[in-house]
Design a protein around this motif. Sequence first.
Motif, short mmCIF file in Angstrom:
data_model
loop_
_atom_site.label_atom_id
_atom_site.label_comp_id
_atom_site.label_asym_id
_atom_site.label_seq_id
_atom_site.Cartn_x
_atom_site.Cartn_y
_atom_site.Cartn_z
N VAL A 5 7.44 1.38 -11.36
CA VAL A 5 8.20 2.17 -10.76
C VAL A 5 9.64 3.52 -11.65
N PRO A 6 9.24 4.62 -11.56
CA PRO A 6 10.31 5.69 -11.83
C PRO A 6 11.57 5.30 -12.20
N GLU A 7 11.83 5.95 -13.32
CA GLU A 7 12.93 5.47 -14.05
C GLU A 7 13.84 6.10 -13.05
N ARG A 17 13.13 7.88 -3.52
CA ARG A 17 11.76 8.56 -2.59
C ARG A 17 10.75 7.30 -2.66
N PHE A 18 11.14 6.88 -4.08
CA PHE A 18 10.39 5.45 -4.77
C PHE A 18 11.21 4.20 -3.69
N TRP A 21 3.69 4.00 9.97
CA TRP A 21 2.29 4.80 9.53
C TRP A 21 2.42 5.86 9.41
N ARG A 22 2.73 6.70 10.66
CA ARG A 22 2.72 7.98 10.69
C ARG A 22 3.52 8.52 10.27
N GLU A 23 4.80 7.99 10.20
CA GLU A 23 6.45 8.20 9.59
C GLU A 23 5.65 8.05 7.55
N ILE A 24 5.34 7.00 7.50
CA ILE A 24 5.22 7.35 6.24
C ILE A 24 3.84 8.49 5.89
N GLU A 25 3.40 7.86 6.72
CA GLU A 25 1.51 9.10 6.30
C GLU A 25 2.25 10.74 6.05
N ALA A 26 3.50 11.15 6.67
CA ALA A 26 4.34 13.31 6.82
C ALA A 26 4.61 12.53 4.97
N GLN A 27 4.81 11.59 4.43
CA GLN A 27 6.00 11.36 3.02
C GLN A 27 4.49 11.51 1.68
N HIS A 48 -1.62 10.41 -5.51
CA HIS A 48 -0.55 9.01 -5.44
C HIS A 48 0.19 9.20 -4.25
N VAL A 49 0.77 8.29 -3.73
CA VAL A 49 2.08 8.76 -2.80
C VAL A 49 2.53 9.16 -3.43
N LEU A 50 3.48 9.18 -4.63
CA LEU A 50 4.52 10.01 -5.04
C LEU A 50 4.29 11.14 -4.85
N GLY A 51 2.98 11.84 -5.12
CA GLY A 51 2.41 12.80 -5.84
C GLY A 51 1.71 12.49 -7.29
N GLU A 52 1.63 13.07 -8.31
CA GLU A 52 1.24 12.85 -9.45
C GLU A 52 1.42 11.53 -10.40
#
Length: 208
Positions: free
Chosen positions: A85-87, A95-96, A142-148, A153-157
Amino acid sequence: MDDYELIGSPGCGSAIVEMALRISGIPYRLTDLPYLEPGPGRDRLLKLNPLGQVPTLVLPGGAVMTESAAILLHLHDVAPQGALVPEATAPERTRFLNLLFRLVGAVYPTFTYADDPPKWTLAGPAADRLRDTVMERRATLWREIEAQVGRPHVLGERFSALDLYVTMMTHWRPGKDWFAQHCPALTAAASQAEKNPHVAAVLERHFR
Ligand SMILES: N[C@@H](CCC(=O)N[C@@H](CS)C(=O)NCC(=O)O)C(=O)O
């Protein structure tokens, strides 16, 4: 003190919590049960969680937690070294939280309603319509989430609990072929997460 007890079922969302427990290095024991099958296992589950859902987590000392997202946030509180979990001050935090609650509040219930529609409405055309509309809704989500979704990883790095959800949920309906065709970023994030040895071990236990 007792270990955590994770009550779950093969192929279910309890695997997300199992991955988190392993990654965070938290000692636990597993109770796998067929959650819909009448019997002593389900009777006990219903006493702990009136919805009869898994994951259900019994904490050291006997308190009970349900709801995978609440459980993951709790596990991060007790074992932040898992870094799932991001702090609070991390730029990815908002976004998380948004995606976490989208997954558990909007996507997960589509399985509740589309897996067994006659549980909620009349069998026949009404049930078919309910299944179809809920599955359309799931595809939209899912398409909406895909765009993000970031890369790798889902959050990027940053790897996070979101990758555990995506890895598990891309195994569920509408299935891997649908995700590969319509959600390549989600598919890539899921494959990346599978490289984590704890994720791989849990997938192996649930699906192979
Ligand atoms: N919101 C819950 C959903 C859990 C859930 O729906 N689990 C499924 C198994 S994957 C289940 O127990 N379904 C049985 C039911 O809802 O009656 C969570 O995030 O933990």
